[in-house]
Design a protein around this motif. Structure first.
Motif, PDB file in Angstrom:
ATOM      1  N   MET A 295       0.833  -1.181  -0.020  1.00  0.00           N
ATOM      2  CA  MET A 295      -0.026  -0.113  -0.012  1.00  0.00           C
ATOM      3  C   MET A 295       0.650   1.259   0.031  1.00  0.00           C
ATOM      4  O   MET A 295       0.617   2.255  -0.785  1.00  0.00           O
ATOM      5  CB  MET A 295      -0.963   0.030   1.156  1.00  0.00           C
ATOM      6  CG  MET A 295      -2.247  -1.032   0.952  1.00  0.00           C
ATOM      7  SD  MET A 295      -2.977  -0.535  -0.503  1.00  0.00           S
ATOM      8  CE  MET A 295      -3.762   1.082   0.189  1.00  0.00           C
ATOM      9  N   ARG A 296       1.852   1.208   0.889  1.00  0.00           N
ATOM     10  CA  ARG A 296       2.646   2.370   1.037  1.00  0.00           C
ATOM     11  C   ARG A 296       3.281   2.837  -0.412  1.00  0.00           C
ATOM     12  O   ARG A 296       3.478   4.043  -0.713  1.00  0.00           O
ATOM     13  CB  ARG A 296       3.440   2.552   1.891  1.00  0.00           C
ATOM     14  CG  ARG A 296       3.037   2.276   3.617  1.00  0.00           C
ATOM     15  CD  ARG A 296       3.386   3.099   4.460  1.00  0.00           C
ATOM     16  NE  ARG A 296       2.599   3.030   5.636  1.00  0.00           N
ATOM     17  CZ  ARG A 296       2.410   4.109   6.493  1.00  0.00           C
ATOM     18  NH1 ARG A 296       2.612   5.257   6.084  1.00  0.00           N
ATOM     19  NH2 ARG A 296       1.456   4.003   7.254  1.00  0.00           N
ATOM     20  N   SER A 297       3.943   1.848  -0.870  1.00  0.00           N
ATOM     21  CA  SER A 297       4.834   1.918  -2.239  1.00  0.00           C
ATOM     22  C   SER A 297       3.786   2.404  -3.353  1.00  0.00           C
ATOM     23  O   SER A 297       4.073   3.221  -4.191  1.00  0.00           O
ATOM     24  CB  SER A 297       5.540   0.716  -2.618  1.00  0.00           C
ATOM     25  OG  SER A 297       4.696  -0.246  -2.521  1.00  0.00           O
ATOM     26  N   SER A 298       2.351   2.232  -3.305  1.00  0.00           N
ATOM     27  CA  SER A 298       1.434   2.625  -4.338  1.00  0.00           C
ATOM     28  C   SER A 298       1.317   4.030  -4.065  1.00  0.00           C
ATOM     29  O   SER A 298       1.218   4.643  -5.212  1.00  0.00           O
ATOM     30  CB  SER A 298      -0.045   1.902  -4.026  1.00  0.00           C
ATOM     31  OG  SER A 298       0.453   0.495  -4.211  1.00  0.00           O
ATOM     32  N   PHE A 299       1.189   4.402  -2.910  1.00  0.00           N
ATOM     33  CA  PHE A 299       1.347   6.073  -2.832  1.00  0.00           C
ATOM     34  C   PHE A 299       2.270   6.844  -3.630  1.00  0.00           C
ATOM     35  O   PHE A 299       1.870   7.708  -4.129  1.00  0.00           O
ATOM     36  CB  PHE A 299       1.119   6.297  -1.336  1.00  0.00           C
ATOM     37  CG  PHE A 299       0.030   5.960  -0.388  1.00  0.00           C
ATOM     38  CD1 PHE A 299      -1.217   5.620  -1.075  1.00  0.00           C
ATOM     39  CD2 PHE A 299       0.268   5.438   0.708  1.00  0.00           C
ATOM     40  CE1 PHE A 299      -2.269   5.203  -0.390  1.00  0.00           C
ATOM     41  CE2 PHE A 299      -0.901   4.863   1.534  1.00  0.00           C
ATOM     42  CZ  PHE A 299      -2.036   4.898   0.854  1.00  0.00           C
TER      43      PHE A 299
END
Length: 112
Positions: free
Chosen positions: A98-102
């Motif tokens: 999720m965090r890398s998606s941001f």
């Protein structure tokens, strides 16, 4: 097309389920690129847009490490799903995904 980076997902070309699909997409990409070069008389994508090329290169320098982390986390998460593995580690990998998606999404919005 200039934003594509197939080496990141090339391992899927050997996947028993997704390998054929990955190969079809890659082959179509290469064929399209060949015909674009033939039609335009150019040998490089976006050859007439050097500023936009630099913008894309800058984005890729930001996105590639994030995409690599995301691919690793996805792979590890899938392995834990198959084996019914360690729940705390699955949660860690979910957060990484999720965090890398941001960062990936933000860089894409700010690119050419």
């Amino acid at each position: 097309m200039k934003k594509c980076f197939f080496p990141l997902t090339e391992h899927f070309s050997r996947h028993p389920v997704y390998g054929e699909l990955w190969t079809l997409i890659y082959d179509e990409f290469e064929l399209t690129k060949k015909y674009i070069f033939k039609l335009s008389g150019k040998t490089e994508l976006m050859a007439d847009y050097p500023v936009e090329q630099l913008s894309i290169q800058m984005r890729e320098r930001i996105v590639l490490p994030l995409s690599t982390i995301q691919q690793y986390a996805l792979t590890k998460f899938q392995e834990l799903e198959k084996t019914g593995g360690n729940k705390p580690m699955k949660e860690v990998y979910e957060k990484l995904i999720m965090r890398s998606s941001f960062g990936i999404i933000n860089a894409a919005r700010n690119s050419a």
